[in-house]
Design a protein around this motif. Structure first.
Motif, PDB file in Angstrom:
ATOM      1  N   ARG B  37      97.963  -2.756  17.863  1.00  0.00           N
ATOM      2  CA  ARG B  37      96.968  -3.361  16.946  1.00  0.00           C
ATOM      3  C   ARG B  37      95.546  -2.884  17.097  1.00  0.00           C
ATOM      4  O   ARG B  37      94.422  -3.127  17.166  1.00  0.00           O
ATOM      5  CB  ARG B  37      96.616  -4.980  17.331  1.00  0.00           C
ATOM      6  CG  ARG B  37      97.793  -5.675  16.905  1.00  0.00           C
ATOM      7  CD  ARG B  37      97.418  -7.202  17.054  1.00  0.00           C
ATOM      8  NE  ARG B  37      98.520  -7.940  16.246  1.00  0.00           N
ATOM      9  CZ  ARG B  37      98.202  -9.342  16.110  1.00  0.00           C
ATOM     10  NH1 ARG B  37      97.178  -9.875  16.467  1.00  0.00           N
ATOM     11  NH2 ARG B  37      98.989  -9.875  15.207  1.00  0.00           N
ATOM     12  N   GLY B  38      95.724  -1.488  16.959  1.00  0.00           N
ATOM     13  CA  GLY B  38      94.561  -0.553  17.126  1.00  0.00           C
ATOM     14  C   GLY B  38      93.482  -0.524  18.266  1.00  0.00           C
ATOM     15  O   GLY B  38      92.565  -0.309  18.437  1.00  0.00           O
ATOM     16  N   PRO B  57     100.003   0.934  14.967  1.00  0.00           N
ATOM     17  CA  PRO B  57      98.713   1.801  15.063  1.00  0.00           C
ATOM     18  C   PRO B  57      97.897   1.861  16.520  1.00  0.00           C
ATOM     19  O   PRO B  57      97.778   0.760  17.066  1.00  0.00           O
ATOM     20  CB  PRO B  57      98.048   1.294  13.741  1.00  0.00           C
ATOM     21  CG  PRO B  57      98.534  -0.357  13.682  1.00  0.00           C
ATOM     22  CD  PRO B  57      99.634  -0.130  14.268  1.00  0.00           C
ATOM     23  N   TYR B  60      90.908   4.559  19.357  1.00  0.00           N
ATOM     24  CA  TYR B  60      90.266   5.765  19.741  1.00  0.00           C
ATOM     25  C   TYR B  60      91.346   6.474  21.019  1.00  0.00           C
ATOM     26  O   TYR B  60      91.646   5.388  21.765  1.00  0.00           O
ATOM     27  CB  TYR B  60      88.964   5.559  20.106  1.00  0.00           C
ATOM     28  CG  TYR B  60      87.880   5.329  18.990  1.00  0.00           C
ATOM     29  CD1 TYR B  60      88.454   5.046  17.558  1.00  0.00           C
ATOM     30  CD2 TYR B  60      86.650   5.044  19.184  1.00  0.00           C
ATOM     31  CE1 TYR B  60      87.441   4.915  16.690  1.00  0.00           C
ATOM     32  CE2 TYR B  60      85.668   4.953  18.409  1.00  0.00           C
ATOM     33  CZ  TYR B  60      86.242   4.875  17.047  1.00  0.00           C
ATOM     34  OH  TYR B  60      85.361   4.542  16.004  1.00  0.00           O
ATOM     35  N   ASN B  76      99.844   4.890  12.702  1.00  0.00           N
ATOM     36  CA  ASN B  76      98.506   5.888  12.781  1.00  0.00           C
ATOM     37  C   ASN B  76      97.710   5.772  13.847  1.00  0.00           C
ATOM     38  O   ASN B  76      97.826   4.891  14.633  1.00  0.00           O
ATOM     39  CB  ASN B  76      97.657   5.371  11.457  1.00  0.00           C
ATOM     40  CG  ASN B  76      98.166   5.382  10.203  1.00  0.00           C
ATOM     41  OD1 ASN B  76      99.107   6.376   9.864  1.00  0.00           O
ATOM     42  ND2 ASN B  76      98.140   4.264   9.231  1.00  0.00           N
ATOM     43  N   THR B  97      93.007  10.221  12.389  1.00  0.00           N
ATOM     44  CA  THR B  97      91.736  10.352  11.738  1.00  0.00           C
ATOM     45  C   THR B  97      91.026  11.546  12.567  1.00  0.00           C
ATOM     46  O   THR B  97      91.625  12.532  13.122  1.00  0.00           O
ATOM     47  CB  THR B  97      90.838   9.067  11.619  1.00  0.00           C
ATOM     48  OG1 THR B  97      90.665   8.578  13.152  1.00  0.00           O
ATOM     49  CG2 THR B  97      91.571   7.877  10.866  1.00  0.00           C
TER      50      THR B  97
END
Lengths: 298, 235
Positions: B37-38, B57, B60, B76, B97
Motif C-alpha cells: 500500500r505504498g 505498489p 519511496y 508502481n 516516479t
C-alpha cells in the motif's frame, strides 16, 4: 515537506463519504506535515446563498451580535454556525460585500473563505486532531482538498496554515517554497491584494486571486503562474466545480494522481490514495512538470 | 519447507521494520510481500542472495542500497526506486516516479513501464533498462553505467553527463548541456544486445541511438586557465 491531498467525486456514489475519505487521506500525510493542517470542503450548498468561513484565533467573538450587525449592513438574514474557533455565516446577501465588511469591522477575525460551495477550516497541531476538531469525517460533498504543513518559510500559526482562499469558491494548498514571494507580494499589493500573513503560499493564493479577478480562467491564471512564481511547488487548487494541479518546471515536489469512473484523487504520496474504494482498478500516473491539470463537474 | 515455497510477509500483520528485518536476517529462500500500500523503504538494504517479490505498489526508496539477490515489484513505485543500488537485480512491472536508480553504483534495474523525471540521476555504474519512457533530466550528471530506454525521453536528457552511455530507441525531446549523439559502433551493439537480453526486453539494437558526454563541460577546460589567471591577476 508538507503533504497535500485532493479528492474529486465524479459520481454521486461516494458523496456522503467525501469527508471520511478526505480524513483518511490526510491521516496518511501526517508524517509529511505534523505542524498544522487545514481543509476545504465543497458541497452543493443552498441555492443563491453564500457562506463565509471565519477564524477568531485566541479571542472570543460574539458571533450572533456580529451577524446581527452584518444583517443590518446587507439587508439580508445571516445564519450563524460556530465550530470551535471558526464560524460560518450563511446569507442570501452579497458575499463579496459581506466579506469586506467583516474584514473592515470585526477586530481579530480572519475571513478564511467565501462562496456558495466552500467551507474552509484550519488549525495548528496534529492533522488527525485538526480533522477531528472540525468533524471532517462526517462531511458530504463533491470535492475537497486538505494539507498537512511542515513550516519552513514562516511561523507555525493557524493563519499561516493552508488552504489559502483565492477568491469566491477558490483556495490553494502548496507543497514547496517560493523564492520570489517578497517581491511578488509588493507587486500584488500594488494591484490591491491584501495579505494577512508573511507566508509564501499566501502570495501564490493572492496571485491567483488577482488573475481570476482580472478575468483569467483558472487555466490561464495557472499558465501565467508558471512565468511569475519562482521556486518549488506542487499546488492543488480547489475551484467551484472541481480542482486543479500545477507543478513547477523542475517538479521535485511529489504528486501522484489516481482516477476511476467514480473519483479523481491526488496526493503527495500514493499511500494516501491506497485506501480508496476501487483503487486497484484506478489509472495511476504522475502529473507532468509545468502542466496545468483541471477536473471539473461541468 | 520445500525450496520452491515462498514465505509470505504481510503488511497487515507485520510492520515495515519487522518485514525488512526478516529480509536482512535470512540468507536464502524466497519471500512474497503483500499489502504494501505504498509503504516507504520496502526491501531496502538486502545483502544476501534471496528472492523478494512485492505484490502491489510501493512508496519511496524501495530496494534502496540493494546489494545482492533480486527484488521484483508487481506494481508502481514512488521516488528513488533502487537508489544507490550496488549489485543484484531490481525489476518493476509498473511505472516508477522520480529519481529511479539515483546514484546506483552497480547491478541491473529493469523498469517495464515508464520512469519519471531524473531517472538514473548521478548513476555511477549501474545498468538501467526502461521499457517505456523516461521523464525530464534523466541521466543528469550520470557518471558511468548504461541507461537503455525503449520509449521516448522528455527534455534535457543527460545534462552535464560524465561517462555513462545512453541508448535511446524513441524520440529525445531535447538534450541537456554537453550531452551529444554519438556513433553506435559494433562494441556498443554487442553491449546493448547483452543488456536487452539480461533485461528480458525484445528490441532490435540497431533501432537505438547512442548519446554521451561531449566532454566540454565535465573537465576543467585548459583554454580557460589563461583567462582565469588574467582575471585573478587583475583583481
Amino acid at each position: 515537506m508538507c503533504g497535500i491531498v485532493g479528492l474529486f467525486l465524479k459520481t454521486e456514489t461516494y458523496r456522503p463519504e467525501l469527508g471520511h475519505f478526505t480524513a483518511m487521506m490526510l491521516h496518511e500525510m501526517r508524517s509529511r506535515g505534523p505542524d498544522s493542517a487545514g481543509f476545504a470542503v465543497y458541497d452543493e450548498g443552498t441555492p443563491h446563498h453564500v457562506r463565509i468561513t471565519m477564524l477568531a484565533e485566541d479571542r472570543v467573538v460574539d458571533w450572533a451580535a456580529t451577524a446581527a450587525d452584518l444583517e443590518g449592513f446587507l439587508g439580508a438574514a445571516v445564519k450563524v454556525r460556530e465550530i470551535h474557533d471558526h464560524a460560518v455565516f450563511e446569507t442570501a446577501g452579497d458575499g463579496r460585500m459581506a466579506r469586506q465588511w467583516i474584514i473592515d469591522h470585526v477586530d481579530g477575525v480572519e475571513v478564511m473563505s467565501f462562496g456558495s460551495q466552500i467551507e474552509l477550516y484550519k488549525s495548528v497541531g496534529d492533522p488527525a486532531l485538526v480533522a477531528e476538531r472540525f468533524d471532517l469525517a462526517s462531511r458530504s460533498g463533491t470535492h475537497a482538498i486538505a494539507h498537512s504543513r511542515m513550516a519552513t518559510e514562516s511561523a507555525i500559526t493557524t493563519s499561516g496554515s493552508h488552504p489559502f482562499a483565492t477568491g469566491a469558491n477558490t483556495c490553494l494548498i502548496h507543497n514547496g517554497s517560493l523564492s520570489n514571494h517578497n517581491q511578488l507580494r509588493l507587486r500584488l499589493q500594488q494591484h490591491g491584494e491584501t495579505f494577512q500573513t508573511e507566508n509564501d503560499s499566501e502570495v501564490a493564493a493572492g496571485y491567483l486571486s488577482w488573475r481570476l479577478r482580472e478575468g483569467d480562467t483558472i487555466e490561464e491564471a495557472l499558465e501565467r503562474a508558471l512565468v511569475d512564481l519562482d521556486g518549488f511547488y506542487t499546488l492543488a487548487i480547489g475551484i467551484e466545480s472541481g480542482f486543479a494541479i500545477l507543478r513547477d518546471p523542475i517538479a521535485c515536489k511529489p504528486a501522484v494522481v489516481a482516477e476511476t469512473d467514480d473519483w479523481v484523487a491526488m496526493s503527495s504520496e500514493y499511500r494516501a490514495i491506497a485506501q480508496l474504494p476501487g483503487v486497484g482498478d484506478a489509472e495511476i500516473w504522475e502529473p507532468d512538470p509545468a502542466t496545468v491539470y483541471t477536473w471539473s463537474l461541468t | 519447507m520445500s525450496s520452491s515455497a515462498s514465505t509470505v510477509l504481510d503488511f497487515q500483520t507485520a510492520s515495515l521494520r519487522e518485514i525488512n528485518q526478516t529480509l536482512h536476517d535470512e540468507t536464502t529462500g524466497s519471500f512474497t510481500i503483500v499489502n504494501p500500500r505504498g509503504a516507504h523503504a520496502v526491501a531496502a538494504g538486502i545483502d544476501s542472495d534471496i528472492q523478494v517479490e512485492i505484490d502491489g505498489p510501493v512508496g519511496y526508496y524501495c530496494a534502496g542500497m540493494h546489494q545482492r539477490g533480486s527484488v521484483v515489484v508487481k506494481g508502481n513505485a514512488s521516488t528513488g526506486l533502487a537508489e544507490n543500488m550496488m549489485s543484484g537485480t531490481v525489476r518493476i512491472t509498473g511505472n516508477a516516479t522520480m529519481s529511479a536508480g539515483a546514484t546506483a553504483c552497480g547491478g541491473l534495474l529493469v523498469i517495464e513501464g515508464n520512469a519519471g523525471s531524473r531517472c538514473g540521476i548521478s548513476m555511477k555504474g549501474a545498468d538501467i533498462v526502461v521499457g517505456g519512457t523516461v521523464g525530464h533530466m534523466s541521466a543528469f550528471m550520470a557518471q558511468s553505467g548504461n541507461l537503455v530506454v525503449l520509449g521516448d525521453t522528455d527534455s534535457d536528457l543527460g545534462d552535464s553527463i560524465y561517462e555513462a552511455r545512453l541508448f535511446i530507441r524513441g524520440d529525445v525531446a531535447s538534450l541537456g548541456a554537453d550531452c551529444i549523439e554519438k556513433e553506435m559502433r559494433e562494441e556498443h551493439l554487442v553491449l546493448l544486445t547483452e543488456l536487452l537480453s539480461k533485461a528480458g526486453m525484445a528490441a532490435e539494437p540497431r533501432d537505438f541511438k547512442r548519446f554521451g558526454s561531449g566532454r566540454k563541460l565535465y573537465n576543467f577546460h585548459v583554454d580557460d586557465i589563461d583567462a582565469e589567471v588574467a582575471r585573478r591577476t587583475e583583481a
